[in-house]
Design a protein around this motif. Structure first.
Motif, PDB file in Angstrom:
ATOM      1  N   PRO A 189      74.264  69.126  32.517  1.00 40.48           N
ATOM      2  CA  PRO A 189      75.639  69.642  32.374  1.00 40.48           C
ATOM      3  C   PRO A 189      76.391  68.988  31.213  1.00 40.48           C
ATOM      4  O   PRO A 189      77.461  69.446  30.827  1.00 40.48           O
ATOM      5  CB  PRO A 189      76.312  69.294  33.704  1.00 40.48           C
ATOM      6  N   PHE A 226      74.795  74.016  29.170  1.00 46.35           N
ATOM      7  CA  PHE A 226      74.997  73.932  30.621  1.00 46.35           C
ATOM      8  C   PHE A 226      76.437  73.611  30.988  1.00 46.35           C
ATOM      9  O   PHE A 226      76.902  73.974  32.067  1.00 46.35           O
ATOM     10  CB  PHE A 226      73.987  72.970  31.236  1.00 46.35           C
ATOM     11  N   SER A 227      77.133  72.975  30.088  1.00 43.33           N
ATOM     12  CA  SER A 227      78.571  72.828  30.302  1.00 43.33           C
ATOM     13  C   SER A 227      79.203  74.212  30.367  1.00 43.33           C
ATOM     14  O   SER A 227      80.037  74.509  31.233  1.00 43.33           O
ATOM     15  CB  SER A 227      79.144  71.973  29.166  1.00 43.33           C
ATOM     16  N   PHE A 277      77.945  76.240  33.709  1.00 43.53           N
ATOM     17  CA  PHE A 277      78.471  75.853  35.013  1.00 43.53           C
ATOM     18  C   PHE A 277      79.994  75.980  35.083  1.00 43.53           C
ATOM     19  O   PHE A 277      80.545  76.108  36.164  1.00 43.53           O
ATOM     20  CB  PHE A 277      77.956  74.470  35.418  1.00 43.53           C
ATOM     21  N   ARG A 278      80.651  75.983  33.932  1.00 45.89           N
ATOM     22  CA  ARG A 278      82.083  76.280  33.990  1.00 45.89           C
ATOM     23  C   ARG A 278      82.292  77.780  34.251  1.00 45.89           C
ATOM     24  O   ARG A 278      83.163  78.170  35.036  1.00 45.89           O
ATOM     25  CB  ARG A 278      82.828  75.844  32.732  1.00 45.89           C
ATOM     26  N   ARG A 337      80.207  79.638  35.862  1.00 47.11           N
ATOM     27  CA  ARG A 337      79.842  79.826  37.278  1.00 47.11           C
ATOM     28  C   ARG A 337      81.027  79.515  38.191  1.00 47.11           C
ATOM     29  O   ARG A 337      81.319  80.259  39.128  1.00 47.11           O
ATOM     30  CB  ARG A 337      78.646  78.916  37.620  1.00 47.11           C
ATOM     31  N   SER A 338      81.702  78.428  37.911  1.00 46.22           N
ATOM     32  CA  SER A 338      82.874  78.051  38.710  1.00 46.22           C
ATOM     33  C   SER A 338      83.985  79.088  38.593  1.00 46.22           C
ATOM     34  O   SER A 338      84.589  79.502  39.593  1.00 46.22           O
ATOM     35  CB  SER A 338      83.369  76.675  38.251  1.00 46.22           C
ATOM     36  N   ALA A 339      84.245  79.533  37.373  1.00 45.02           N
ATOM     37  CA  ALA A 339      85.309  80.516  37.160  1.00 45.02           C
ATOM     38  C   ALA A 339      84.972  81.835  37.850  1.00 45.02           C
ATOM     39  O   ALA A 339      85.835  82.465  38.475  1.00 45.02           O
ATOM     40  CB  ALA A 339      85.525  80.744  35.660  1.00 45.02           C
ATOM     41  N   PHE A 383      85.522  81.629  41.581  1.00 42.77           N
ATOM     42  CA  PHE A 383      86.935  81.737  41.941  1.00 42.77           C
ATOM     43  C   PHE A 383      87.448  83.160  41.738  1.00 42.77           C
ATOM     44  O   PHE A 383      88.236  83.669  42.538  1.00 42.77           O
ATOM     45  CB  PHE A 383      87.780  80.754  41.136  1.00 42.77           C
ATOM     46  N   HIS A 420      86.646  85.119  44.836  1.00 40.47           N
ATOM     47  CA  HIS A 420      87.572  84.823  45.938  1.00 40.47           C
ATOM     48  C   HIS A 420      88.942  85.462  45.675  1.00 40.47           C
ATOM     49  O   HIS A 420      89.540  86.070  46.559  1.00 40.47           O
ATOM     50  CB  HIS A 420      87.733  83.314  46.102  1.00 40.47           C
ATOM     51  N   LYS A 421      89.412  85.311  44.466  1.00 37.06           N
ATOM     52  CA  LYS A 421      90.760  85.812  44.153  1.00 37.06           C
ATOM     53  C   LYS A 421      90.812  87.337  44.264  1.00 37.06           C
ATOM     54  O   LYS A 421      91.771  87.905  44.795  1.00 37.06           O
ATOM     55  CB  LYS A 421      91.163  85.343  42.751  1.00 37.06           C
ATOM     56  N   TRP A 469      73.155  82.103  46.033  1.00 30.58           N
ATOM     57  CA  TRP A 469      74.411  82.434  46.713  1.00 30.58           C
ATOM     58  C   TRP A 469      74.643  83.936  46.647  1.00 30.58           C
ATOM     59  O   TRP A 469      74.288  84.581  45.663  1.00 30.58           O
ATOM     60  CB  TRP A 469      75.579  81.647  46.109  1.00 30.58           C
ATOM     61  N   PHE A 475      74.900  86.261  43.436  1.00 32.59           N
ATOM     62  CA  PHE A 475      75.827  85.563  42.537  1.00 32.59           C
ATOM     63  C   PHE A 475      75.136  85.115  41.259  1.00 32.59           C
ATOM     64  O   PHE A 475      75.670  85.270  40.153  1.00 32.59           O
ATOM     65  CB  PHE A 475      76.430  84.364  43.277  1.00 32.59           C
ATOM     66  N   PRO A 485      72.853  74.788  39.626  1.00 30.20           N
ATOM     67  CA  PRO A 485      72.896  73.354  39.315  1.00 30.20           C
ATOM     68  C   PRO A 485      71.572  72.648  39.585  1.00 30.20           C
ATOM     69  O   PRO A 485      71.047  71.965  38.705  1.00 30.20           O
ATOM     70  CB  PRO A 485      74.017  72.842  40.227  1.00 30.20           C
TER      71      PRO A 485
END
Lengths: 463, 463
Positions: B126, B131-132, B135-136, B138-140, B143, B146-147, B245, B435, B453
């Protein structure tokens, strides 16, 4: 005609009063006389029901009148304001179409059921008031957690569920295997051979994503996990489940004070978010499940959380003169009775207890200068006891190796964890919040089985 | 002095230019001459690095000059605008404190590494640009999902990970057990006795939360899951992992058209959200990983997704004259080559293929009037093929039982699933989005191991 959600009727009634609308949902209760009837209809989008009024002007009046609880209906009619009634408005039905009939065997008839019974119909209990409220709050709280961290720029990391290492040593694990248990592979010496398993070795379900989260914190600075974790403990209590969800933030260039500050902000954020987005559900819990709930949550929202050392906490417990079931002395692990006494009686607000004896905490916690305590923190809250456990992590390679050896752990198992300390180590800290414990805290529900959709406990994996 | 995040410098530089600030982070690159040097510092909060300029005015100049890549630093200095340089500003260091040294053995030195090698250092990758960014994003994207659903009032439901039923029959499962494999319990007849296991019976890791999600949809109307799922398939491909996921929305009072509409809105929302929140990362992917990426995503954002029946799609493939590896005929399952040809060559945009032959789809899909096809839908997108699979569910009890029998499944295993059809059944529909496949689609990354990850695949559960 487009379907209108009952939620929208309650949130902006002015947009619908005197209009013809179409709604759909399930009968929660129904009653009728010869010429008219009332139905409480719930469509799942809101805690409250919409009252439907229907009369024998409907050509299928006799059919609707007989519809059982749980039947699903599609109803067209006019929304009428009822300023003098219990409910703010009602729908005068012009047409009712039955989408799906129910039967009198539907188990959730209008009477009290025990929580134990409701667990046996976990596929239906979300249709009751209590569980409709529980699982909507659970959903809102989950989103609150994501929003809290994302708004602060934290990176959400999915740490692995299947793990090849028992790295944290946090209790009994579940084994994951594709081997045929009735025909296990053996090696040349006729001994069981785990290398023939799917992953080429023994694997288990994770008990914590912390160690992996640390690797991401040392790349992204601020990260969090939110995923399922597992404990194979043969304990049948109200607070333990074999499968539960956990949130584990991990922050770099940060110490125990930063960690406490983050935890306090997070807890307050979750409470405020749920109070704001689920007012009807929270009112229900306060009236029907736990009468002290709202007072307790408001108090937490308005308190500055306290901070005491473990040593101070033990002294305070000893000096209180209170008689506890478990004895209190320096070096003893705090029990729930001690934790609740501290937060409820002595400090009367949420309180962080920090700097625990190293003997009762994990190997990765940062050694304090006294060489006796580690930079651990537990957040104790009234009504529950421990809600959060965390620590500053040992970032110094030599001290970390010392602790691993001292505890008889295998240094090689931690090769990648140790490398974090070799290549640009930084102060860092983190904590774990058991999601179900937070939901119990928010709702006043007393058993973890009643805040998990389909709970898994000893001898129970139904559904 | 309070620490400033590098993200904030890039997002609102005007607030910091000419100010003295403190930053902290890790050295990505460093170079120096006798009297001055440059450091590219990354603090994990932003994709781009901050350029640090330092000179021999620092009392520890010699030490800083020698600091290896990955060392962590805390730097105080003045932010200077550099309008003529490649980077918009740089930090003129007044003080540099080393938080943690690295060594020349740090594996991510400034040279190209293969993806295969980087997987062996998943705890460090990462910290690389690729990979930075992965994985950013992936996080966004997590969210965003969910949003999207929460904004529409969907209830997030945590369906169980450990399951007692192989209800969906969707492939090989992992067994979950606490039995001692070297000493398995036996019954009176000396046969292996699974009832002595933790849950009192055989349990496995879930392959889908759909059936449980349906129980919640018939209470809350609109729900979604987002959690890990598992496949114990011994396949070593770029698109399959043992642990991944999945997102599974389920909507009541809804049919296949509503389902397609939801899926189209969701895919567009995720793309738009990631483009907006991760512009630097997306620019990087477009330049370094997949040059057609941005064009493809913009095209999807601006297309109305197509809709064809399976029968039409098969005809179109046959009439295309194209030669495929797998033959095309009515009744055949579509392969990736067919799916990509449909979406890339024939329809040139994302397209839903609906109404598949019942023989190639699951028991729970709703039978169409032709009695030959079921109300299934697959969303095919250019560059990937199938991104989403879903269906309208069979809500009619008798037809569902017929299918269960027809397929030789055990009706009793589905007692609770069938009860949903007895007590107020409604039309309902849902779909599954893998996902990781969505992340591959968003980033252009070609191997599923590089968007997880710590990936779990055959013979691999390291970290």
């Amino acid at each position: 005609m487009k379907n209108t959600l009952i939620r929208d009727l309650f949130l902006k009634p002015e947009a619908y009063i005197e209009s013809e609308i179409k709604v759909s949902g399930w009968i929660r209760t129904t009653r009728s006389s010869k010429t008219f009837g009332f139905i409480e209809l719930n469509d799942g989008t809101y805690f409250n029901n919409l009252q439907i009024v229907f009369d024998d002007g409907l050509e299928n009046f006799a059919d609707i009148e007989k519809c059982s609880i749980a039947s699903s209906l599609i109803i067209t009619g006019t929304l009428i304001a009822t300023p003098n009634a219990k409910q703010p408005f009602e729908l005068k039905a012009k047409e009712i179409v039955v989408e799906g009939y129910s039967t009198p065997e539907f188990p959730l008839q209008k009477k009290r059921h025990t929580m134990e019974y409701l667990r046996t119909i976990a596929h239906l209990r979300p249709r009751s008031n209590t569980f409709s409220a529980v699982f909507r709050v659970r959903s809102a709280a989950a989103f609150a957690i994501h929003k809290f961290f994302q708004d602060r720029g934290f990176v959400y990391v999915h740490t692995p569920i299947v793990t090849g290492s028992d790295a944290e040593g946090a209790g009994q694990m579940f084994r994951v295997t594709t081997l045929d248990l009735e025909n296990l592979p053996v090696d040349d010496e006729n001994k069981f051979d785990p290398t023939q398993d799917f992953f080429g070795k023994e694997t288990n379900l994770t008990v914590s994503g912390q160690l992996e989260a640390e690797t991401f914190a040392l790349a992204f600075r601020d990260v969090y996990t939110f995923g399922p974790t597992f404990r194979a403990e043969n304990s049948n209590t109200k607070r333990h489940a074999a499968e539960f969800w956990m949130i584990e933030p991990e922050i770099a260039f940060a110490d125990l004070t930063d960690n406490m500050s983050l935890a306090e902000d997070m807890v307050k954020y979750i409470i405020a978010y749920v109070l704001e987005t689920c007012p009807e559900e929270m009112k229900f819990f306060n009236e029907r499940i736990d009468k002290g709930l709202m007072d307790r949550l408001s108090h937490v929202l308005n308190s500055d959380f306290g901070k005491v050392t473990y040593t101070e906490a033990v002294d305070a417990l000893i000096n209180s003169g209170e008689v506890f079931e478990y004895p209190v002395f320096w070096g003893a692990d705090l029990q729930t009775e001690h934790e609740r006494y501290l937060t409820e009686v002595i400090y009367k607000k949420p309180v962080f207890v920090i700097n625990y004896p190293k003997e009762i905490k994990s190997f990765y916690m940062r050694m304090n200068e006294d060489q006796k305590t580690v930079a651990a923190m537990d957040l104790l809250v009234p009504g529950v006891g421990e809600l959060i456990g965390g620590s500053q992590r040992e970032e110094r390679l030599d001290l970390l190796i010392d602790r691993i050896k001292e505890l008889g752990l295998n240094e090689e198992d931690y090769w990648w964890y140790l490398e974090l300390r070799k290549f640009g180590t930084t102060r860092h800290a983190g904590y774990g919040l058991g999601f179900e414990r937070m939901i119990m805290y928010l709702t006043g529900m007393g058993n973890i089985r009643d805040v998990i959709p389909f709970p898994r406990t000893v001898k129970n994996a139904e559904f």
